[in-house]
Design a protein around this motif. Structure first.
Motif, PDB file in Angstrom:
ATOM      1  N   PRO A 135       6.506   0.509 -10.053  1.00  0.00           N
ATOM      2  CA  PRO A 135       6.576   1.029  -8.683  1.00  0.00           C
ATOM      3  C   PRO A 135       7.590   0.258  -7.865  1.00  0.00           C
ATOM      4  O   PRO A 135       7.859  -0.909  -8.120  1.00  0.00           O
ATOM      5  CB  PRO A 135       5.147   0.804  -8.154  1.00  0.00           C
ATOM      6  CG  PRO A 135       4.568  -0.274  -9.021  1.00  0.00           C
ATOM      7  CD  PRO A 135       5.214  -0.106 -10.360  1.00  0.00           C
ATOM      8  N   ASP A 166     -11.266  -4.281  -7.379  1.00  0.00           N
ATOM      9  CA  ASP A 166     -10.214  -4.398  -8.395  1.00  0.00           C
ATOM     10  C   ASP A 166     -10.088  -5.860  -8.801  1.00  0.00           C
ATOM     11  O   ASP A 166      -9.847  -6.727  -7.962  1.00  0.00           O
ATOM     12  CB  ASP A 166      -8.895  -3.883  -7.804  1.00  0.00           C
ATOM     13  CG  ASP A 166      -7.727  -3.951  -8.786  1.00  0.00           C
ATOM     14  OD1 ASP A 166      -7.939  -4.290  -9.968  1.00  0.00           O
ATOM     15  OD2 ASP A 166      -6.590  -3.665  -8.362  1.00  0.00           O
ATOM     16  N   TYR A 213      -4.038  -2.736  -9.245  1.00  0.00           N
ATOM     17  CA  TYR A 213      -3.381  -1.854  -8.277  1.00  0.00           C
ATOM     18  C   TYR A 213      -1.899  -2.210  -8.182  1.00  0.00           C
ATOM     19  O   TYR A 213      -1.534  -3.375  -8.009  1.00  0.00           O
ATOM     20  CB  TYR A 213      -4.042  -1.990  -6.901  1.00  0.00           C
ATOM     21  CG  TYR A 213      -3.515  -1.012  -5.866  1.00  0.00           C
ATOM     22  CD1 TYR A 213      -4.014   0.273  -5.794  1.00  0.00           C
ATOM     23  CD2 TYR A 213      -2.503  -1.383  -4.976  1.00  0.00           C
ATOM     24  CE1 TYR A 213      -3.537   1.181  -4.851  1.00  0.00           C
ATOM     25  CE2 TYR A 213      -2.016  -0.496  -4.033  1.00  0.00           C
ATOM     26  CZ  TYR A 213      -2.540   0.788  -3.974  1.00  0.00           C
ATOM     27  OH  TYR A 213      -2.054   1.687  -3.037  1.00  0.00           O
ATOM     28  N   GLY A 214      -1.044  -1.208  -8.312  1.00  0.00           N
ATOM     29  CA  GLY A 214       0.394  -1.424  -8.232  1.00  0.00           C
ATOM     30  C   GLY A 214       1.062  -1.656  -9.571  1.00  0.00           C
ATOM     31  O   GLY A 214       2.290  -1.680  -9.643  1.00  0.00           O
ATOM     32  N   ASP A 259      -5.619   5.542  -4.679  1.00  0.00           N
ATOM     33  CA  ASP A 259      -5.246   6.231  -3.442  1.00  0.00           C
ATOM     34  C   ASP A 259      -6.035   7.529  -3.273  1.00  0.00           C
ATOM     35  O   ASP A 259      -6.544   7.829  -2.186  1.00  0.00           O
ATOM     36  CB  ASP A 259      -3.750   6.544  -3.449  1.00  0.00           C
ATOM     37  CG  ASP A 259      -2.878   5.311  -3.340  1.00  0.00           C
ATOM     38  OD1 ASP A 259      -3.422   4.222  -3.058  1.00  0.00           O
ATOM     39  OD2 ASP A 259      -1.657   5.436  -3.542  1.00  0.00           O
ATOM     40  N   LEU A 273       0.832  -1.195   0.000  1.00  0.00           N
ATOM     41  CA  LEU A 273       0.000   0.000   0.000  1.00  0.00           C
ATOM     42  C   LEU A 273       0.872   1.252   0.000  1.00  0.00           C
ATOM     43  O   LEU A 273       1.978   1.257   0.544  1.00  0.00           O
ATOM     44  CB  LEU A 273      -0.925   0.024   1.211  1.00  0.00           C
ATOM     45  CG  LEU A 273      -2.128  -0.920   1.209  1.00  0.00           C
ATOM     46  CD1 LEU A 273      -2.938  -0.749   2.485  1.00  0.00           C
ATOM     47  CD2 LEU A 273      -3.011  -0.717  -0.010  1.00  0.00           C
ATOM     48  N   SER A 274       0.357   2.315  -0.569  1.00  0.00           N
ATOM     49  CA  SER A 274       1.098   3.568  -0.636  1.00  0.00           C
ATOM     50  C   SER A 274       1.271   4.168   0.757  1.00  0.00           C
ATOM     51  O   SER A 274       0.385   4.044   1.612  1.00  0.00           O
ATOM     52  CB  SER A 274       0.354   4.568  -1.515  1.00  0.00           C
ATOM     53  OG  SER A 274       0.148   4.051  -2.804  1.00  0.00           O
ATOM     54  N   THR A 298      -2.542   3.237  -9.342  1.00  0.00           N
ATOM     55  CA  THR A 298      -2.309   3.354  -7.900  1.00  0.00           C
ATOM     56  C   THR A 298      -2.698   4.730  -7.383  1.00  0.00           C
ATOM     57  O   THR A 298      -3.365   4.859  -6.348  1.00  0.00           O
ATOM     58  CB  THR A 298      -0.836   3.051  -7.580  1.00  0.00           C
ATOM     59  OG1 THR A 298      -0.507   1.748  -8.069  1.00  0.00           O
ATOM     60  CG2 THR A 298      -0.578   3.098  -6.086  1.00  0.00           C
ATOM     61  N   ASP A 299      -2.305   5.778  -8.096  1.00  0.00           N
ATOM     62  CA  ASP A 299      -2.635   7.133  -7.652  1.00  0.00           C
ATOM     63  C   ASP A 299      -4.140   7.382  -7.687  1.00  0.00           C
ATOM     64  O   ASP A 299      -4.690   8.060  -6.809  1.00  0.00           O
ATOM     65  CB  ASP A 299      -1.915   8.167  -8.527  1.00  0.00           C
ATOM     66  CG  ASP A 299      -0.415   8.186  -8.299  1.00  0.00           C
ATOM     67  OD1 ASP A 299       0.042   7.578  -7.316  1.00  0.00           O
ATOM     68  OD2 ASP A 299       0.297   8.803  -9.113  1.00  0.00           O
TER      69      ASP A 299
END
Length: 591
Positions: A573, A255, A523-524, A534, A129-130, A530-531
């Motif tokens: 990432p 997702d 995601y990722g 988030d 996770l971010s 991802t942004d």
């Protein structure tokens, strides 16, 4: 490794029932005149709101799961219509924010399956996770009832009975009369066992019950509305929650999305097996065809298979040869390890396609199998090691034929998967009906169609007779308090992109984020996805309509080096991808 443990890997990794009237009212589209489509129904509110807030008695489990983690167990009603009667234990893990003064709330997270461990994915949250999310949310993972660290469903008295009962399911999918007969027999045995020995828990594991659990736990952590991130099967859990409790949604991301009408079933499609309705086989077949096409376009400088001829033609020749002559793989001393059959090849390729760099693995694995069919002097040590490693991840490292001692610790992962799948969805009556269904699936998605279709054979309604009268059957069109963010990946081999389109089309306030990326879920796979996720979780802001992201990893963009291997991620990432559990027995989560 015993047969049962091999089966557990295969079935642990991947789908409501008929609506019945209950004392609190139906969970279908019918509602009292005072109920509104944008509010939790009176019946559903009564079920969950009268349950006292549980005390998880949090304890420090950082030595096992990492810094700032706490674990706990709560007792929740086995049947929400009878909250003062039997209960089931549900395990939780919380990863707390470092600075509570900055906390927005709690992010609930689910890795898929069904049967994946929410405890384990929450424990890994700091890796994928971010930082922006970790700074503002406690992260809570819940092991769904019946699974993992929660009270376990058990359909057999011991591991030996489980191994005997499920012996026919020890192939990726059956080929030929003998395997098909054994698969059908074990599917019937599985359904009968879970409908007798497995009760009452096997009949109380529908996604609706887990969604109700999650709403009670939302109150427990003090959040007025739910914040949720669900992957793969977790998308269906998020979808059911949003439709059961539409006014209790703060932010829900799904997702790798399952088509909810395909998973639950309708009177119109009930005669089609659940795992065929999802069109996952078509998604995997589409992804493989695109990999082969891009390999051809890139040429032998980028793709090994292109050096052997037209990749699609080479693949067809490999398949035709394997169907006639499976290949025996031996160890360095010449002792047999395993056989590469057509079904085994398909299962390995599907495992390859779960990863963003899966095109490179497909290239390696097909090149290796081709080399066994057409021996050369080339050094293929690395290719052999990679193929054997992937086979063993799917099927176990030991040779066949070892019986499971009945006294060994019981692994319930086969039941954990199947009890949710079969309790949630409508299916044909007899396991024999999967035979023609598999043939029709094979016609549109060769190999992958049967692999997915057969997974739901234990759900045949004449042998899987245990039911949850409170399973959710729809509608999936409730107007939620906040938009639901639906994320779909064009080349997902497990959850067909069409599932995301279908789910978004049903939910009135949803936002569809598309991703031209590879592997299972998105995601990722790029800063774009991802942004967007988030930003939505933090602020509620959805991406612009029609947004399409592009995955950082694309097939055959890097020239081959002296040693073939997975291609590098140029702009990938820095964090690992989430440990998603695909919705199919035997699927290997990506890492």
């Amino acid at each position: 490794m015993t047969a049962a443990r091999r089966h557990a890997r295969r079935w642990g990794a991947l789908l409501g029932v008929l609506a019945l009237t209950v004392s609190l009212g139906s969970t279908t589209a019918s509602a009292s005149p005072s109920d509104r489509t944008d509010r939790t129904s009176r019946a559903e509110a009564a079920r969950v709101d009268r349950v006292p807030v549980p005390d998880p008695q949090w304890f420090d489990c950082s030595s096992a799961f990492g810094e700032r983690t706490q674990c706990g167990t709560v007792q929740l009603p086995l049947d929400y219509d009878q909250p003062r009667k039997a209960t089931t234990d549900v395990a939780l893990l919380k990863l707390s924010v470092a600075d509570p003064s900055r906390k927005i709330g709690t992010l609930f997270i689910n890795p898929g399956g069904p049967g994946g461990s929410g405890v384990q994915i929450a424990a890994a949250a700091s890796f994928f996770l971010s930082p922006a999310l970790l700074e503002r949310f406690d992260v809570v993972g819940v092991d769904p009832r019946g699974t993992n660290f929660s009270s376990n469903v058990r359909c057999f008295r011991n591991l030996g009975e489980q191994a005997t009962g499920l012996a026919g399911l020890m192939v990726p999918f059956p080929v030929g009369d003998a395997e098909t007969g054994a698969y059908v027999a074990s599917s019937k045995a599985f359904g009968a066992a879970c409908s007798t020995t497995g009760t009452p828990l096997s009949g109380s594991m529908s996604t609706a019950e887990v969604a109700r659990d999650m709403d009670v736990l939302r109150r427990m952590v003090g959040d007025k509305k739910l914040t949720y991130l669900g992957f793969s099967y977790g998308s269906y859990l998020g979808n059911v929650y949003a439709n059961l409790f539409p006014d209790r949604v703060r932010a829900v991301v799904i997702d790798g999305v399952l088509d909810p009408l395909a998973w639950a079933g309708t009177p119109e499609n009930a005669g089609i097996p659940q795992t065929q309705r999802l069109k996952s086989g078509e998604g995997a077949s589409k992804a493989l065809d695109e990999v082969l096409a891009r390999c051809a376009a890139a040429g032998p400088e980028f793709c090994l298979l292109a050096g052997l001829g037209d990749p699609a033609t080479v693949y067809a020749e490999i398949v035709a040869s394997l169907k006639e002559n499976p290949i025996l793989v031996t160890d360095d001393e010449g002792n047999p390890l395993f056989e590469i059959t057509y079904a085994v090849l398909i299962s390995v390729l599907l495992s390859d396609l779960y990863a963003p760099e899966g095109s490179s693995w497909v290239d390696q694995d097909l090149t290796y199998v081709h080399s066994l069919q057409h021996p050369t002097d080339a050094d293929l040590t690395a290719l052999r090691a990679a193929f054997v490693g992937r086979y063993q991840a799917l099927h176990g490292p030991d040779r066949e034929g070892t019986a499971a001692p009945s006294g060994w610790p019981y692994d319930n992962s086969p039941e954990a998967f199947q009890s949710v799948l079969c309790t949630d969805g409508l299916n044909p009556a007899a396991a024999e009906e999967w035979i023609p269904a598999s043939a029709s699936a094979d016609a549109v998605a060769p190999g992958f169609g049967p692999l997915w279709t057969w997974a739901s054979a234990p759900c045949a309604s004449s042998t899987w007779t245990v039911r949850d009268e409170d399973a959710y059957t729809g509608p999936f069109t409730r107007r939620t308090a906040a938009p639901v963010l639906v994320v779909g990946n064009y080349w997902d081999p497990a959850t067909n992109y069409e599932g995301a389109v279908a789910a978004a089309g049903l939910l009135p306030r949803s936002s569809l984020l598309s991703s031209d990326s590879w592997g299972h879920t998105a995601y990722g796979t790029s800063a774009c996805v991802t942004d967007a996720v988030d930003t939505y979780l933090l602020s509620g802001q959805t991406p612009a309509a029609g947004t399409v992201c592009t995955g950082d990893v694309q097939p055959f963009t890097d020239p081959l080096g002296s040693e073939p291997g997975p291609q590098s991620r140029g702009a990938a990432p820095a964090r690992p991808l989430p440990p998603v559990v695909p919705p199919l027995p035997g699927a290997v989560p990506r890492s």
